[in-house]
Design an enzyme around this catalytic site. Structure first.
Site, PDB file in Angstrom:
ATOM      1  N   GLY A 100       3.383   3.436  -6.362  1.00 57.71           N
ATOM      2  CA  GLY A 100       3.205   4.871  -6.285  1.00 57.71           C
ATOM      3  C   GLY A 100       2.435   5.427  -7.467  1.00 57.71           C
ATOM      4  CG  HIS A 153      10.506  -1.200  -0.880  1.00 63.48           C
ATOM      5  ND1 HIS A 153      10.570  -1.920  -2.059  1.00 63.48           N
ATOM      6  CD2 HIS A 153       9.528  -0.248  -1.075  1.00 63.48           C
ATOM      7  CE1 HIS A 153       9.682  -1.435  -2.911  1.00 63.48           C
ATOM      8  NE2 HIS A 153       9.046  -0.426  -2.343  1.00 63.48           N
ATOM      9  CB  CYS A 175       6.957  -0.252  -5.406  1.00 58.42           C
ATOM     10  SG  CYS A 175       7.313   1.279  -4.509  1.00 58.42           S
TER      11      CYS A 175
END
Length: 425
Positions: free
Chosen positions: A411, A378, A124
């Site tokens: 993550g 996102h 991310c």
């Protein structure tokens, strides 16, 4: 083991905060020793963010999205692509982190073959990591100007395949935790740190309200590159559209609407589709340079990179990453929370965003003033670069010298943050 205890204590509800220098972190940029050597942001643009699978970018390949922003950034400032020393693209879902896709986008943008390009995948934070990589090359003297980008098509590529992993991971608790679904890590944060369903829904509602107001007030117009695309309907009919508005914003959302949604990851959980980030498509690009080179070319200075950090956290609580990364980056920049005007924190889940805001005692009015990923979406590899574009445009609108932070959880258990200064008009 001692480090894990240290982090656990730092995050414990009501526990004492462990000193940040004791945390293992990867610092990706420090304040430059002289003004001419500072890493500055010249300009940035992004596409609108489309709804994955059913939005206007569902049939658009990531190289096309990426090319749109790469071309626009250079055209806006009148810079020839052959003056770039390197291009780095953040991407998560494409094979090989999109290495082939990025080079194709490079040529679609009319960039010459002599300009190199590569990709990076730090999940991310990939878009932000691309920026930090380019900044590092500038700081080392390897290049003078570089383009940092992020792109994701969550319509054309899905999460779920973990790749080829050792069968021995099942015997290692931390390795095994890396496979925990992100939504379950959100539930873990909510349970561990007592973030209620109402707190999460209230945060999500605020994101929608702020994003809708920003969109309707035209605050995103300057940063969004209109993209012409072909969209196919269920019957196979095609039509051409120009996409210039974010699609995920749900104007008119109420707290009652959110409260009616069922938990998405655990039957008795609190994380829902309404208080989680949306899966999305989009791209963003940011032009950076060494201040002396930028000024010599007569290019504008939109921002200055003042500090950054990447830290590791427990994989099963990955959402807490910003709570550790932000202080580490601020410490590197020589700043405190009170010095910051705007915090752009990725809203992967409301649970973790609420925790980070509370843990750092951030003034709510300074956090995501134009909404965040719960409302906007996102697109994994794009988000970090998109946040930088949004942050620096917001700081510029304020018309004075100001500081801002971009941060996100990652993550498998990490957090990233970067500190920027808008030097003033």
């Amino acid at each position: 083991m001692n480090r894990l205890k240290l982090i656990s204590g730092h995050l414990s509800p009501g526990g004492s905060a462990a000193p940040l220098p004791d945390l293992r972190s990867s610092d990706c940029g420090c304040a430059a020793p002289s003004s001419g050597d500072e890493v500055v942001v010249v300009h940035g643009r992004r596409t609108a963010i489309g709804k994955a699978k059913k939005g206007s970018f569902k049939d658009t390949t990531p190289d096309e999205l990426l090319s749109a922003v790469m071309t626009a950034v250079l055209k806006d400032v009148g810079l020839s692509p052959d003056q770039l020393g390197d291009v780095c693209v953040g991407n998560v879902l494409q094979p090989g982190a999109g290495a082939l896709m990025a080079r194709v986008a490079h040529f679609l943008s009319g960039f010459p073959e002599k300009v190199p390009v590569y990709t990076v995948n730090r999940q991310c934070s990939s878009g932000l990591q691309a920026l930090l990589n380019i900044a590092g090359s500038i700081r080392s003297g390897t290049i003078q100007l570089g383009l940092a980008c992020g792109v994701e098509s969550m319509s054309l590529r899905s999460m779920g395949d973990p790749g080829d992993l050792s069968s021995g991971l099942s015997a290692n608790a931390k390795a095994r935790d890396c496979l925990i679904p992100m939504g379950v890590t959100s539930e873990n944060v909510a349970e561990r740190f007592r973030v209620s369903r109402r707190q999460q829904d209230s945060f999500a509602l605020d994101s929608q309200i702020k994003a809708a107001l920003a969109r309707d007030s035209g605050l995103f117009d300057q940063e969004i590159v209109p993209v012409s695309v072909t969209v196919r309907d269920e019957s196979g009919q095609e039509r051409r559209l120009e996409i210039r508005r974010d699609e995920g914003i749900r104007a008119g959302t109420t707290l009652e609407d959110l409260a009616r949604l069922r938990p998405a990851f655990k039957p008795d959980g609190t994380t829902t589709a309404g208080n989680s980030s949306q899966v999305s498509d989009g791209a963003a690009a940011v032009l950076l340079g060494r201040r002396a080179a930028v000024e010599e070319l007569g290019l504008p200075v939109l921002g200055v990179l003042r500090g950054s950090a990447v830290v590791g956290v427990p994989p099963d609580l990955m959402g807490v990453g910003p709570a550790l990364a932000i202080p580490a980056a601020l410490q590197q920049a020589g700043l405190k929370v009170n010095d910051i005007d705007v915090f752009e924190i990725n809203e992967a889940f409301a649970s973790q965003a609420v925790f980070c805001v509370q843990r750092l005692a951030l003034p709510p009015e300074k956090v995501n003033p134009l909404g965040g990923a719960i409302a906007l979406g996102h697109p994994l590899g794009c988000t970090g670069a998109r946040q930088v574009v949004t942050l620096l445009n917001e700081l510029r609108r304020r018309g004075r010298r100001a500081f801002g932070v971009v941060s996100m959880c990652i993550g498998t258990g990490m957090g990233a943050a970067a500190v920027f200064e808008y030097p003033g008009p």
